[in-house]
Motif scaffolding. Sequence first.
Motif, PDB file in Angstrom:
ATOM      1  N   GLY A   7     -46.636  10.105  -0.682  1.00  0.00           N
ATOM      2  CA  GLY A   7     -47.287  11.392  -0.508  1.00  0.00           C
ATOM      3  C   GLY A   7     -47.747  11.538   0.921  1.00  0.00           C
ATOM      4  O   GLY A   7     -47.573  10.660   1.742  1.00  0.00           O
ATOM      5  N   HIS A   8     -48.317  12.660   1.244  1.00  0.00           N
ATOM      6  CA  HIS A   8     -48.795  12.915   2.596  1.00  0.00           C
ATOM      7  C   HIS A   8     -50.122  12.204   2.784  1.00  0.00           C
ATOM      8  O   HIS A   8     -51.146  12.633   2.285  1.00  0.00           O
ATOM      9  N   GLY A   9     -50.095  11.108   3.504  1.00  0.00           N
ATOM     10  CA  GLY A   9     -51.294  10.306   3.684  1.00  0.00           C
ATOM     11  C   GLY A   9     -52.022  10.646   4.959  1.00  0.00           C
ATOM     12  O   GLY A   9     -51.527  11.354   5.827  1.00  0.00           O
ATOM     13  N   THR A  10     -53.210  10.161   5.064  1.00  0.00           N
ATOM     14  CA  THR A  10     -54.007  10.325   6.281  1.00  0.00           C
ATOM     15  C   THR A  10     -54.690   9.003   6.577  1.00  0.00           C
ATOM     16  O   THR A  10     -55.896   8.927   6.700  1.00  0.00           O
ATOM     17  N   LEU A  19     -45.236   9.710   4.550  1.00  0.00           N
ATOM     18  CA  LEU A  19     -44.562  10.025   3.299  1.00  0.00           C
ATOM     19  C   LEU A  19     -44.593   8.864   2.329  1.00  0.00           C
ATOM     20  O   LEU A  19     -44.706   9.055   1.128  1.00  0.00           O
ATOM     21  N   ALA A  20     -44.467   7.636   2.837  1.00  0.00           N
ATOM     22  CA  ALA A  20     -44.466   6.461   1.972  1.00  0.00           C
ATOM     23  C   ALA A  20     -44.931   5.247   2.753  1.00  0.00           C
ATOM     24  O   ALA A  20     -44.653   5.118   3.942  1.00  0.00           O
ATOM     25  N   ASP A  24     -48.809  -2.912   3.705  1.00  0.00           N
ATOM     26  CA  ASP A  24     -49.772  -2.342   4.646  1.00  0.00           C
ATOM     27  C   ASP A  24     -49.435  -2.822   6.052  1.00  0.00           C
ATOM     28  O   ASP A  24     -49.659  -3.987   6.379  1.00  0.00           O
ATOM     29  N   ILE A  25     -48.891  -1.936   6.880  1.00  0.00           N
ATOM     30  CA  ILE A  25     -48.523  -2.350   8.238  1.00  0.00           C
ATOM     31  C   ILE A  25     -49.746  -2.612   9.106  1.00  0.00           C
ATOM     32  O   ILE A  25     -49.616  -3.106  10.211  1.00  0.00           O
ATOM     33  N   GLY A  31     -45.907  -4.589   6.196  1.00  0.00           N
ATOM     34  CA  GLY A  31     -45.284  -3.664   5.271  1.00  0.00           C
ATOM     35  C   GLY A  31     -44.372  -2.705   6.005  1.00  0.00           C
ATOM     36  O   GLY A  31     -43.947  -2.951   7.130  1.00  0.00           O
ATOM     37  N   MET A  32     -44.097  -1.568   5.335  1.00  0.00           N
ATOM     38  CA  MET A  32     -43.227  -0.547   5.897  1.00  0.00           C
ATOM     39  C   MET A  32     -43.884   0.814   5.703  1.00  0.00           C
ATOM     40  O   MET A  32     -44.505   1.084   4.680  1.00  0.00           O
ATOM     41  N   LEU A  33     -43.726   1.670   6.706  1.00  0.00           N
ATOM     42  CA  LEU A  33     -44.316   3.000   6.701  1.00  0.00           C
ATOM     43  C   LEU A  33     -43.243   4.009   7.094  1.00  0.00           C
ATOM     44  O   LEU A  33     -42.474   3.765   8.028  1.00  0.00           O
ATOM     45  N   ILE A  34     -43.173   5.120   6.377  1.00  0.00           N
ATOM     46  CA  ILE A  34     -42.254   6.209   6.721  1.00  0.00           C
ATOM     47  C   ILE A  34     -43.090   7.464   6.937  1.00  0.00           C
ATOM     48  O   ILE A  34     -43.940   7.797   6.110  1.00  0.00           O
TER      49      ILE A  34
END
Length: 131
Positions: A7-10, A19-20, A24-25, A31-34
């Motif tokens: 979802g749209h995170g902040t 988005l995903a 936890d980077i 981790g991975m963040l998109i």
Amino acid sequence: CGTLAVGHGTGSTAGSGVLAEIGDIEAAAGGMLIKLLDVPEDTATTFFTTAGSLTWAGMIEIVWNASDDTNRAGYQLSRYAYNDTFTSLIASDQNAAITLSLSGNNMQVSFPGAGSSVYRVKIRMMGGLKA
């Protein structure tokens, strides 16, 4: 195991447009963040903030295209690591060069040019903090 947030995170340092995120980077385990961003031409735009100098390492994959011209697009795969530097591993663009920079602890992307384009930017980051 990690977590999957969609979802749209902040996130505090990941910023808006997430988005995903898997894992936890911003943690040692990593981790991975998109995320997606709109970046106006000639504007350095922060896409991630590290916890501090020499604290984060990982891969950054970026795809972009101009909103007003499909003839301006590109792809870049970079490594970010010790000494807080970006190293380009794969880079290909057509009439739309990219610049990755660091301002303080802010990782920034910009697209130099003389036009008024807005670039649609897709970013995938994989990495984590030092233990």
